[in-house]
Design an enzyme around this catalytic site. Structure first.
Site, PDB file in Angstrom:
ATOM      1  N   HIS A  78      -8.147  -1.281   5.694  1.00 43.57           N
ATOM      2  CA  HIS A  78      -8.446  -2.608   6.241  1.00 43.57           C
ATOM      3  C   HIS A  78      -9.019  -3.476   5.125  1.00 43.57           C
ATOM      4  O   HIS A  78      -9.862  -3.011   4.353  1.00 43.57           O
ATOM      5  CB  HIS A  78      -9.439  -2.481   7.397  1.00 43.57           C
TER       6      HIS A  78
ATOM      7  N   ARG B 134       2.830   1.286  25.712  1.00 45.48           N
ATOM      8  CA  ARG B 134       2.267   1.811  24.467  1.00 45.48           C
ATOM      9  C   ARG B 134       2.325   3.342  24.420  1.00 45.48           C
ATOM     10  O   ARG B 134       2.527   3.938  23.367  1.00 45.48           O
ATOM     11  CB  ARG B 134       0.806   1.368  24.301  1.00 45.48           C
TER      12      ARG B 134
ATOM     13  N   LEU C 250      -2.992   1.430  18.688  1.00 51.08           N
ATOM     14  CA  LEU C 250      -2.570   2.761  19.127  1.00 51.08           C
ATOM     15  C   LEU C 250      -3.414   3.207  20.316  1.00 51.08           C
ATOM     16  O   LEU C 250      -4.601   2.870  20.406  1.00 51.08           O
ATOM     17  CB  LEU C 250      -2.710   3.743  17.962  1.00 51.08           C
TER      18      LEU C 250
ATOM     19  N   ASN D 288      -6.792   4.588   8.102  1.00 49.48           N
ATOM     20  CA  ASN D 288      -6.323   3.196   8.090  1.00 49.48           C
ATOM     21  C   ASN D 288      -6.927   2.504   6.878  1.00 49.48           C
ATOM     22  O   ASN D 288      -8.022   2.853   6.438  1.00 49.48           O
ATOM     23  CB  ASN D 288      -6.795   2.490   9.372  1.00 49.48           C
TER      24      ASN D 288
ATOM     25  N   ASN E   9       0.839  -1.211   0.000  1.00 44.06           N
ATOM     26  CA  ASN E   9       0.000   0.000   0.000  1.00 44.06           C
ATOM     27  C   ASN E   9       0.868   1.253   0.000  1.00 44.06           C
ATOM     28  O   ASN E   9       0.551   2.240  -0.673  1.00 44.06           O
ATOM     29  CB  ASN E   9      -0.953  -0.013   1.194  1.00 44.06           C
TER      30      ASN E   9
HETATM   31  C1  GRF Z   1      -3.202  -4.867   3.908  1.00 46.38           C
HETATM   32  O1  GRF Z   1      -4.037  -5.927   3.575  1.00 46.38           O
HETATM   33  C2  GRF Z   1      -3.900  -3.861   4.773  1.00 46.38           C
HETATM   34  O2  GRF Z   1      -5.243  -3.735   4.461  1.00 46.38           O
HETATM   35  C3  GRF Z   1      -3.750  -4.465   6.140  1.00 46.38           C
HETATM   36  O3  GRF Z   1      -2.461  -5.009   6.157  1.00 46.38           O
HETATM   37  C4  GRF Z   1      -2.060  -5.325   4.823  1.00 46.38           C
HETATM   38  C5  GRF Z   1      -0.786  -4.586   4.553  1.00 46.38           C
HETATM   39  O4  GRF Z   1      -0.252  -4.895   3.298  1.00 46.38           O
HETATM   40  N1  GRF Z   1      -4.018  -3.493   7.164  1.00 46.38           N
HETATM   41  P1  GRF Z   1       0.973  -4.047   2.737  1.00 46.38           P
HETATM   42  O5  GRF Z   1       2.031  -4.053   3.828  1.00 46.38           O
HETATM   43  O6  GRF Z   1       0.485  -2.675   2.428  1.00 46.38           O
HETATM   44  O7  GRF Z   1       1.418  -4.775   1.513  1.00 46.38           O
END
Ligand code: GRF
Length: 217
Positions: free
Chosen positions: A110, A66, A94, A108, A15
């Protein structure tokens, strides 16, 4: 003026890579000013260094709790002048203090259609449940895990023969596109939160939904 993004990662960083490539386009209204990993061996750090980005490793094990770890994150993000924090595969919970500090300036991604399938091992659970669609969600972060106002969602079909890795790969493509779009919309000032619901200006919505299975052979 471009939006200054700080990306938090723990692993692969695909990502992050999607965002790096988007930011390389001259008309993209955001730039990545800092990448922080809590894992020194994260592949995302190599991707970031390959793009000549500023990186920092802040190992959570080095902190007594944390709160002190999160304070260190905030100190680095503030020093870099970050406008938007992007959690892209960041595998630490967090504190409420940190989340409130960045209220409506932290997002975020997900890999499910939230609020369904929060947490880990999402694709296994999606397949086991028998639902026909999954997808991804980009949302503003709240103190509860995988909760907060939804900015964008993208649906993908779940195929009968899918293994978790097949579904993960299909969802990941939608993640990359959704994250690029969400950051763009935020950078363009189109996104606001009203009563914990996201309102977006200047966008169109699809006229119809999807259907799965789509036809008989
Ligand atoms: C992704 O599937 C994201 O949605 C989740 O963790 C994964 C991270 O993948 N939170 P990358 O490290 O971005 O390849």
């Amino acid at each position: 003026m471009t939006l200054r993004v700080g990306v938090l990662i723990s692993g692969r960083g695909s990502n992050l890579q999607a965002l790096i490539e988007a930011c390389a386009k001259p008309d993209y209204p955001a730039e990545i000013v800092l990448v922080i990993s809590n894992e020194p061996k994260a592949m995302g750090l190599i991707r970031a260094q390959g793009a000549s980005l500023v990186t920092e490793t802040i190992e959570h094990q080095q902190f007594e709790d944390r709160r002190t770890f999160d304070n260190s994150l905030t100190a680095s993000l503030e020093k870099a002048g970050v406008d938007l924090v992007c959690l892209a595969g960041f595998m630490r919970l967090l504190t409420a203090e940190f989340v409130n500090r960045w209220q409506d300036r932290i997002i975020n991604i997900h890999p499910s259609l939230l609020p369904a399938f929060k947490g880990l091992n999402v694709h296994e659970r999606v397949i086991a449940s028998g639902v026909r669609f999954s997808g991804c969600t980009v949302h503003f972060v709240r103190a509860d895990m995988d909760a907060g106002p939804v900015i964008i969602q993208s649906a993908v079909p779940v195929h009968p023969e899918d293994k978790p890795k097949d579904l993960a790969a299909r969802v990941l493509i939608s993640e990359h596109e959704s994250l690029r779009l969400a950051v763009r919309m935020i950078a363009e000032g189109r996104v606001r939160v009203e009563n914990d619901i996201v309102k977006i200006s200047g966008v169109t919505s699809p006229a119809n939904g999807l259907i799965n299975p789509s036809r008989l052979n």
